[in-house]
Design an enzyme around this catalytic site. Structure first.
Site, mmCIF file in Angstrom:
data_model
loop_
_atom_site.group_PDB
_atom_site.id
_atom_site.type_symbol
_atom_site.label_atom_id
_atom_site.label_comp_id
_atom_site.label_asym_id
_atom_site.label_seq_id
_atom_site.Cartn_x
_atom_site.Cartn_y
_atom_site.Cartn_z
ATOM 1 N N LYS A 1 76.702 13.679 41.378
ATOM 2 C CA LYS A 1 75.533 13.975 42.207
ATOM 3 C C LYS A 1 75.382 12.987 43.375
ATOM 4 O O LYS A 1 74.948 13.368 44.459
ATOM 5 C CB LYS A 1 74.258 13.987 41.360
ATOM 6 N N ASP B 1 66.160 19.565 40.995
ATOM 7 C CA ASP B 1 65.719 19.103 39.667
ATOM 8 C C ASP B 1 64.208 18.842 39.621
ATOM 9 O O ASP B 1 63.543 19.151 38.620
ATOM 10 C CB ASP B 1 66.463 17.818 39.266
HETATM 11 P P1 NAP Z 1 71.197 8.436 33.030
HETATM 12 O O1 NAP Z 1 71.140 8.325 34.504
HETATM 13 O O2 NAP Z 1 72.410 8.031 32.292
HETATM 14 O O3 NAP Z 1 69.919 7.619 32.439
HETATM 15 C C1 NAP Z 1 69.765 7.424 31.055
HETATM 16 C C2 NAP Z 1 68.378 6.802 30.767
HETATM 17 O O4 NAP Z 1 68.228 6.718 29.346
HETATM 18 C C3 NAP Z 1 68.207 5.379 31.318
HETATM 19 O O5 NAP Z 1 66.877 5.212 31.717
HETATM 20 C C4 NAP Z 1 68.514 4.523 30.082
HETATM 21 O O6 NAP Z 1 67.869 3.257 30.078
HETATM 22 C C5 NAP Z 1 67.903 5.362 28.987
HETATM 23 N N1 NAP Z 1 68.485 5.028 27.680
HETATM 24 C C6 NAP Z 1 69.743 5.306 27.240
HETATM 25 N N2 NAP Z 1 69.903 4.828 25.985
HETATM 26 C C7 NAP Z 1 68.724 4.241 25.631
HETATM 27 C C8 NAP Z 1 68.253 3.590 24.464
HETATM 28 N N3 NAP Z 1 69.026 3.447 23.378
HETATM 29 N N4 NAP Z 1 66.985 3.127 24.433
HETATM 30 C C9 NAP Z 1 66.180 3.286 25.512
HETATM 31 N N5 NAP Z 1 66.555 3.894 26.660
HETATM 32 C C10 NAP Z 1 67.814 4.370 26.714
HETATM 33 O O7 NAP Z 1 70.943 9.960 32.566
HETATM 34 P P2 NAP Z 1 70.143 11.093 33.373
HETATM 35 O O8 NAP Z 1 71.074 11.784 34.303
HETATM 36 O O9 NAP Z 1 68.900 10.506 33.890
HETATM 37 O O10 NAP Z 1 69.844 12.157 32.199
HETATM 38 C C11 NAP Z 1 68.967 11.842 31.146
HETATM 39 C C12 NAP Z 1 68.770 13.049 30.255
HETATM 40 O O11 NAP Z 1 68.145 14.101 30.968
HETATM 41 C C13 NAP Z 1 70.063 13.649 29.704
HETATM 42 O O12 NAP Z 1 69.866 13.921 28.355
HETATM 43 C C14 NAP Z 1 70.242 14.945 30.474
HETATM 44 O O13 NAP Z 1 70.892 15.938 29.731
HETATM 45 C C15 NAP Z 1 68.797 15.338 30.735
HETATM 46 N N6 NAP Z 1 68.620 16.193 31.921
HETATM 47 C C16 NAP Z 1 68.049 17.415 31.754
HETATM 48 C C17 NAP Z 1 67.864 18.250 32.852
HETATM 49 C C18 NAP Z 1 67.245 19.616 32.670
HETATM 50 O O14 NAP Z 1 67.416 20.462 33.556
HETATM 51 N N7 NAP Z 1 66.516 19.858 31.612
HETATM 52 C C19 NAP Z 1 68.253 17.822 34.133
HETATM 53 C C20 NAP Z 1 68.832 16.545 34.279
HETATM 54 C C21 NAP Z 1 69.010 15.743 33.149
HETATM 55 P P3 NAP Z 1 68.581 1.952 30.741
HETATM 56 O O15 NAP Z 1 68.333 2.087 32.206
HETATM 57 O O16 NAP Z 1 67.897 0.811 30.113
HETATM 58 O O17 NAP Z 1 70.043 2.055 30.380
#
Ligand code: NAP
Length: 280
Positions: free
Chosen positions: A71, A109
């Site tokens: 992205k 999004d």
């Molecule tokens: P990302 O950029 O990898 O961010 C992951 C986030 O999760 C960070 O804030 C991270 O915190 C936190 N995290 C990971 N492990 C953790 C833990 N053990 N304890 C506390 N916090 C933790 O991922 P993303 O792209 O934002 O996506 C996140 C989720 O949203 C995914 O599951 C994805 O499938 C979903 N999503 C859904 C849609 C939809 O259309 N419904 C669209 C986009 C994304 P740190 O910064 O501390 O590492």
């Protein structure tokens, strides 16, 4: 499915791509509206992304969705970028100009997230404090959407606080208040909406460590994770009587503007579509 030599071709680029529900979703709409077109998954290695992206309009693609991990790469590559994508710093949808091949990138999004909430509980985002857990790519879009919707107070809580501070800084909104991870449960006090944007809950048994004691009974709790559909976070909130919203709607609504732009038809999001996607 109707595919002639004149078919409009779109797709989704990412890596891995086999988990993506987008081909199922767009091809369902193409069939439903009897459109001469196709939507295909494209898996690309990091070192080939730029070359493949540039070749797409030459191959006749009218547009593509961009998913993890490209992205930001797409954001840096498109010829023109929308205001929303600029705020979020990432592109999830691209339109190619038929004649010149020039690319226009945007991000749907935030739109998908807001519509998923507003369709169920109109005006909810303006009713009171919203707590957002997480500060990754998805949180950035969710916060941009909430700022645009004039949410009065957005309490942003992330394990790595610096990332939350960066989002506040980049979105430049006084309505965003960054709270420490240590105070993550306390942040729930008088919140009207609670959003999990972290990736915690995707793996079986995984659970975000939040104590719901301070959560008001009228608060709505949503998780943007859609696989599993009911995360532990949602189930725990539902079990204590809170209303909940799953993340599938966000995925379905974010696809609407792309389909409309590429195939010139506003597609419908309804229960029939939800059930079809859930069965896949
Ligand atoms: P990302 O950029 O990898 O961010 C992951 C986030 O999760 C960070 O804030 C991270 O915190 C936190 N995290 C990971 N492990 C953790 C833990 N053990 N304890 C506390 N916090 C933790 O991922 P993303 O792209 O934002 O996506 C996140 C989720 O949203 C995914 O599951 C994805 O499938 C979903 N999503 C859904 C849609 C939809 O259309 N419904 C669209 C986009 C994304 P740190 O910064 O501390 O590492």
């Amino acid at each position: 499915m109707k595919i002639s030599g004149k078919a409009k071709i779109a797709g989704v680029i990412g890596n891995p791509i086999d988990h993506s529900l987008s081909p199922k979703l767009h091809n369902y709409w193409l069939e439903k509206y009897e459109i001469d077109g196709a939507y295909i998954p494209i898996s690309v290695e990091k070192e080939n992304f730029s070359e493949v992206f540039k070749a797409l309009p030459k191959m006749g693609f009218i547009g593509v969705n961009i998913t993890v991990p490209y992205k930001v790469d797409a954001y840096n590559m498109v010829d023109e970028v929308s205001k929303t994508a600029k705020k979020i710093g990432a592109v999830n949808m691209v339109i190619f100009d038929k004649k010149t091949g020039a690319s226009y990138g945007t991000n749907t999004d935030a739109y998908g997230f807001l519509l998923n909430i507003e369709k169920k509980y109109e005006g909810l985002t303006q009713k009171g404090p919203v707590v957002v857990y997480g500060a990754g790519g998805a949180a950035r879009a969710v916060c941009a959407g909430l700022v645009e919707a004039n949410a009065p107070e957005i309490r942003l809580v992330n394990r790595t606080q610096e990332k939350a501070l960066m989002i506040k800084d980049e979105l430049n909104s006084d309505n965003i208040k960054v709270e420490s991870w240590a105070k993550r449960s306390f942040a729930l006090k008088n919140a009207k909406l609670v959003v999990n944007t972290t990736s915690v809950g995707m793996k079986k048994g995984e659970e975000l460590p939040i104590d719901f004691t301070d959560l008001a009974p009228d608060a709505v709790v949503t998780d943007i994770i859609y696989n599993p559909l009911k995360t532990k976070f949602i189930r725990r909130a539902g079990a204590r009587g809170n209303r909940t919203i799953d993340g599938l709607g966000m995925l379905l609504y974010q696809a609407q503007p792309a389909f409309k732009a590429w195939f010139d038809k506003q597609p419908e999001v309804n229960d029939e579509l939800r059930n079809y996607i859930l069965k896949s």
